[in-house]
Every structure is written in structure tokens, then in C-alpha cells.
Design a protein around this motif. Sequence first.
Motif, PDB file in Angstrom:
ATOM      1  N   GLU A   1      50.005  32.170  70.493  1.00 49.81           N
ATOM      2  CA  GLU A   1      50.382  30.809  70.110  1.00 49.81           C
ATOM      3  C   GLU A   1      49.110  29.992  69.950  1.00 49.81           C
ATOM      4  O   GLU A   1      48.396  29.762  70.920  1.00 49.81           O
ATOM      5  CB  GLU A   1      51.296  30.181  71.163  1.00 49.81           C
ATOM      6  N   ASN A   2      48.827  29.607  68.717  1.00 50.31           N
ATOM      7  CA  ASN A   2      47.587  28.887  68.403  1.00 50.31           C
ATOM      8  C   ASN A   2      46.372  29.672  68.906  1.00 50.31           C
ATOM      9  O   ASN A   2      45.439  29.115  69.498  1.00 50.31           O
ATOM     10  CB  ASN A   2      47.606  27.484  69.034  1.00 50.31           C
ATOM     11  N   ASP A   3      46.440  30.979  68.679  1.00 52.58           N
ATOM     12  CA  ASP A   3      45.362  31.909  69.042  1.00 52.58           C
ATOM     13  C   ASP A   3      45.175  32.057  70.559  1.00 52.58           C
ATOM     14  O   ASP A   3      44.164  32.597  71.010  1.00 52.58           O
ATOM     15  CB  ASP A   3      44.031  31.488  68.409  1.00 52.58           C
ATOM     16  N   ASN A   4      46.152  31.604  71.317  1.00 53.83           N
ATOM     17  CA  ASN A   4      46.101  31.769  72.768  1.00 53.83           C
ATOM     18  C   ASN A   4      47.167  32.776  73.205  1.00 53.83           C
ATOM     19  O   ASN A   4      48.315  32.705  72.742  1.00 53.83           O
ATOM     20  CB  ASN A   4      46.348  30.432  73.483  1.00 53.83           C
TER      21      ASN A   4
END
Length: 303
Positions: free
Chosen positions: A165-168
Amino acid sequence: MQKEFYSNGKLLLSGEYAILDGALGLAVPAKYGQSLNVTQTASTGLLEWKSFDEKKSIWFNGSFDLDGLKLISTTDSAISKTLIDLLSEAKSQNPEFLQNSVGFIIETHLNFSRNWGLGTSSTLINNIAQWAKIDPYKLLWNAFGGSGYDIACAQHDGPILYQLENDNPKVEEVAFNPSFKDSIYFVHLNQKQSSKEAITNYRKQRFSKSSLISKVSSITKKMIASSSLLEFETLIQEHEETLSKVLGLPTIKSKLFKDFPGAVKSLGAWGGDFVMVTGDENAPSYFSSKGFSTCYQFREMVL
């Protein structure tokens, strides 16, 4: 002073490729993994590295000067470069790592074949991150790239849902212990597939990313909730057909196992490593007759 670290291997049951773009994936840690033993030595100024396979044979040996992490000798220059890159990245994240060190003897021990694709690299990365006290995801992404689900498996002792999610990384432990698990097998295809090349091919394809993410995420949720083998098999086939269209590749069943009565699903990079299949007690004999003798039941493979 001696320290030991251990990380679990991995299998991605759903979400391959699409997990890179934010799809929800179901992953399980394997009963197999890799340990890293660190022994601090006298004032040698050297880092002596030995890697052992599942047969306790040395498959890599390297000697490095701790001052600047310079290579002194090695049995494989490519692997040595990878190690230097990993250790240098770890040091950049934690400047105290390997600082003022007198010397180290390092041993890594696999308890599975390097050709299986269960995470020789990801278990090493997670072990080094533990040793260096840094973020393993950051180490992975800065050194290799990938979704990071394999790092999550290295750290968890049960099935997980994984999503970017959002690169996390978002990791959620999940109850996945199907009543029909004795009908699930993992079969090795006798070859290791390059994830890097597979991802490159995936990136070349033109398709609706949002539609793929939605479809795969939905299948993942339904797989976890499956109450019958038939329902699970239907979802496996749907997942295979969906990715087949996106990748422009035939499913592994249509390519190799047309006459197999159960379902067959690729895991990870298509065309290599393990596939997940459903069948009865005759399934191992079927695959062995086709030349694929490495076949494990769910309870034998999954932690």
C-alpha cells in the motif's frame, strides 16, 4: 562471541506478478529455511564466508577485507559481488555495522535445495538484516527489488496476507488451514525460474492494472474462505486463466499436465520452481511418472 539467525523459506499461493502492483496475495512460510552463524574472531581484519547446502557441502566460499569490504578470494565472483552489495547496503543503513570489527567467520546453512526457489536470497537478506539491525525490506528493495512478501514469510511462522500500500508492506496473519489440505501438493518442475526476467516480461504486457489487482485480490480472499476442495480448485483455475491472459503464456497444466485430473497452479515466476496441485494419494505417482519426483504434501511443506 557467536550469534545465530534463522529465516523461513516461502511460497506465494496467490497474487504472483500482480502483488508487485498492490494486489492482495496469500503466502505461506515453508518448513525449510536458512541459518546464518556469525563468529567474531581475533584481529584478522577479515570476513571469511562459507555457505553450506542441504547436504552440508560448501557451495560458496569467499574471503573479504573488512576495510572497505574488498574481495580477497572467492569461488564465485558473481556471488561475492552480491554479498559485497548486500553488506555495503547494510552498512549504509547502519554505519556501526562491521565498524571496528576484528574479524568474522560466517557460515550459512540451507536445509533445502538451492534449485527449489524457496528463498535462498530472501532468507539471506532477512538474516543479514537481523545481524545488522536494519530494515530487511529496505535492504531487499535497495539491493534486489521485488514485492517483499518473501521477507514477510521469513519473519512469520504461519500463513499471511501480503499487500503493498503506497509502496509500504502490509502484513496480516491469517488462518489458512483448509480441511482438504491433504489433497494439496507442491511439485517441483526441475528448473529454477529467473524472477527478474519474469517480472521484466510482465512489465512489457499491456493490460488494465486496476482490473487485475481487483480480480486477483478477490480470488485471494475467496481462497482463504474456501470450504471445499472443489471451490478451491475452481479458484486456482480462475487465477491461472487470469494471469495466462495477462502474461500471454499458456498455463502450466495445459503445457505439461493436460491429462492430470486435478487443478494445477503456478507459484511465483511461471515456468519454474514449485507448482501447487490438488489430487488424491495417486498424485505423487502421476508426477513422478512425468519426471517430476519432488512432490510434497501441504503439511510436509508449510510451516
